[in-house]
Scaffold this motif. Structure first.
Motif, PDB file in Angstrom:
ATOM      1  N   ALA A 111      51.524  27.077  43.266  1.00 44.49           N
ATOM      2  CA  ALA A 111      50.176  27.118  42.678  1.00 44.49           C
ATOM      3  C   ALA A 111      49.172  27.838  43.578  1.00 44.49           C
ATOM      4  N   GLU A 112      49.494  27.980  44.868  1.00 43.71           N
ATOM      5  CA  GLU A 112      48.592  28.679  45.810  1.00 43.71           C
ATOM      6  C   GLU A 112      48.208  30.062  45.281  1.00 43.71           C
ATOM      7  N   THR A 113      49.174  30.740  44.665  1.00 47.85           N
ATOM      8  CA  THR A 113      48.941  32.127  44.248  1.00 47.85           C
ATOM      9  C   THR A 113      48.717  32.256  42.737  1.00 47.85           C
ATOM     10  N   ARG A 114      48.745  31.138  42.014  1.00 50.93           N
ATOM     11  CA  ARG A 114      48.490  31.181  40.572  1.00 50.93           C
ATOM     12  C   ARG A 114      47.070  31.700  40.322  1.00 50.93           C
ATOM     13  N   GLU A 115      46.895  32.593  39.368  1.00 53.05           N
ATOM     14  CA  GLU A 115      45.538  33.080  39.085  1.00 53.05           C
ATOM     15  C   GLU A 115      44.799  32.077  38.191  1.00 53.05           C
ATOM     16  N   ILE A 116      43.623  31.681  38.641  1.00 46.83           N
ATOM     17  CA  ILE A 116      42.805  30.724  37.883  1.00 46.83           C
ATOM     18  C   ILE A 116      41.540  31.456  37.456  1.00 46.83           C
ATOM     19  N   LEU A 118      37.921  31.001  35.506  1.00 44.44           N
ATOM     20  CA  LEU A 118      36.938  30.083  34.905  1.00 44.44           C
ATOM     21  C   LEU A 118      35.947  30.902  34.097  1.00 44.44           C
ATOM     22  N   LYS A 119      35.735  30.480  32.860  1.00 45.38           N
ATOM     23  CA  LYS A 119      34.796  31.212  31.997  1.00 45.38           C
ATOM     24  C   LYS A 119      33.517  30.400  31.825  1.00 45.38           C
ATOM     25  N   PHE A 120      32.387  31.015  32.165  1.00 51.99           N
ATOM     26  CA  PHE A 120      31.084  30.409  31.935  1.00 51.99           C
ATOM     27  C   PHE A 120      30.335  31.323  30.965  1.00 51.99           C
ATOM     28  N   MET A 125      34.749  33.628  36.690  1.00 56.69           N
ATOM     29  CA  MET A 125      35.162  33.608  38.083  1.00 56.69           C
ATOM     30  C   MET A 125      36.683  33.602  38.117  1.00 56.69           C
ATOM     31  N   SER A 126      37.241  34.388  39.032  1.00 54.01           N
ATOM     32  CA  SER A 126      38.690  34.470  39.146  1.00 54.01           C
ATOM     33  C   SER A 126      39.095  34.128  40.583  1.00 54.01           C
ATOM     34  N   ALA A 131      42.281  29.370  46.711  1.00 50.94           N
ATOM     35  CA  ALA A 131      40.826  29.522  46.801  1.00 50.94           C
ATOM     36  C   ALA A 131      40.120  28.619  45.787  1.00 50.94           C
ATOM     37  N   TYR A 132      40.710  28.491  44.600  1.00 52.52           N
ATOM     38  CA  TYR A 132      40.129  27.602  43.576  1.00 52.52           C
ATOM     39  C   TYR A 132      40.031  26.173  44.118  1.00 52.52           C
TER      40      TYR A 132
END
Lengths: 167, 167
Positions: A111-116, A118-120, A125-126, A131-132
């Motif tokens: 999960a460290e490298t999974r792209e997350i 967030l849509k506001f 934000m990616s 980092a997330y």
């Protein structure tokens, strides 16, 4: 032996939901002892344009249930923000802990490298998973639990730093 | 690729010292705009038996400089708590950041399992490096930076969650 992402997320999320629940229990006891309606605390805020106590609890809950789900690559459960009593808020926290308990170490592998993403409204934000967790979920979790603590403390509920940090 | 202990500590410590510094800059600007002595903010607290703003900053600084040093297995530098002005507090934060910048990834290799013993009057706490970071240093850091934020916010300084979270 580096830290696993699991170790750096789920047990901390669960612990601070338990600590938040214990803070609300002390709030309820205080309302009984000093004979005021607990709803007065739920509506309390530190500034007129800050969120009230119940919203602090809802956002802390959202942070960890969304955080856990996104890191695990699954759809976050939807918890409608309908809580109006301390009992409701305790149920929200219990529901959050129950969800966290379903997340396995295996689901967070890689999960460290999974792209997350967030849509506001109007922006997104990616993050990498790491980092997330480190730049968004943990700081926000602690921010909202501390602010809930500070709202109670400011209103005279007899709690101390050890209630925040937990056992 | 699991998280390194370095990644989970030093950059976060440094970032929140910078964010705290930016919050105090906004406090100073607010004191000028609204024409009150900034010392009024330094003495402000959310409850009569809570620490005042300056002490919140000192404890946040202590958490990260002691945290970084103990995880690196070196003696923490001693920063006497003599700050009485916003300028003093900014200097304390700058000194803390300068110390954090001396810590290398190499010094934190294997720190996960390093035994950390904290001595308090009448009791002591013993942690692995990983538990010390995750269960003690990070929660305390965020607690004191959030409380500093809440003291400013409660006193009408125009700051928002983005100032806490930073860029």
């Amino acid at each position: 032996m580096p830290l696993t992402l699991f170790q750096t997320s789920i047990p901390i999320f669960t612990k601070y939901m338990h600590n938040l629940s214990a803070l609300l229990e002390k709030a309820e006891a205080d309302a009984k002892t000093r004979n005021y309606p607990p709803e007065a605390l739920i509506e309390a805020r530190l500034a007129p344009d800050m969120h009230k106590l119940s919203r602090q609890v809802q956002i802390a809950s959202d942070m960890v249930k969304n955080g856990a789900a996104r890191l695990a690559g699954i759809e976050p459960p939807s918890f409608p923000d309908t809580e109006t009593t301390l009992e409701d808020l305790q149920a929200r926290i219990a529901k959050t802990i129950a969800f966290l308990e379903t997340i396995t170490e295996g689901q967070l592998e890689g999960a460290e490298t999974r792209e997350i993403v967030l849509k506001f409204p109007g922006r997104q934000m990616s993050f990498s998973g790491a980092a997330y967790l480190l730049d968004f979920v943990l700081p926000n979790l602690f921010f909202h639990v501390t602010t809930a603590y500070n709202i109670l403390r400011h209103n005279g509920v007899a709690i101390g730093k050890r209630d925040f940090i937990g056992a």
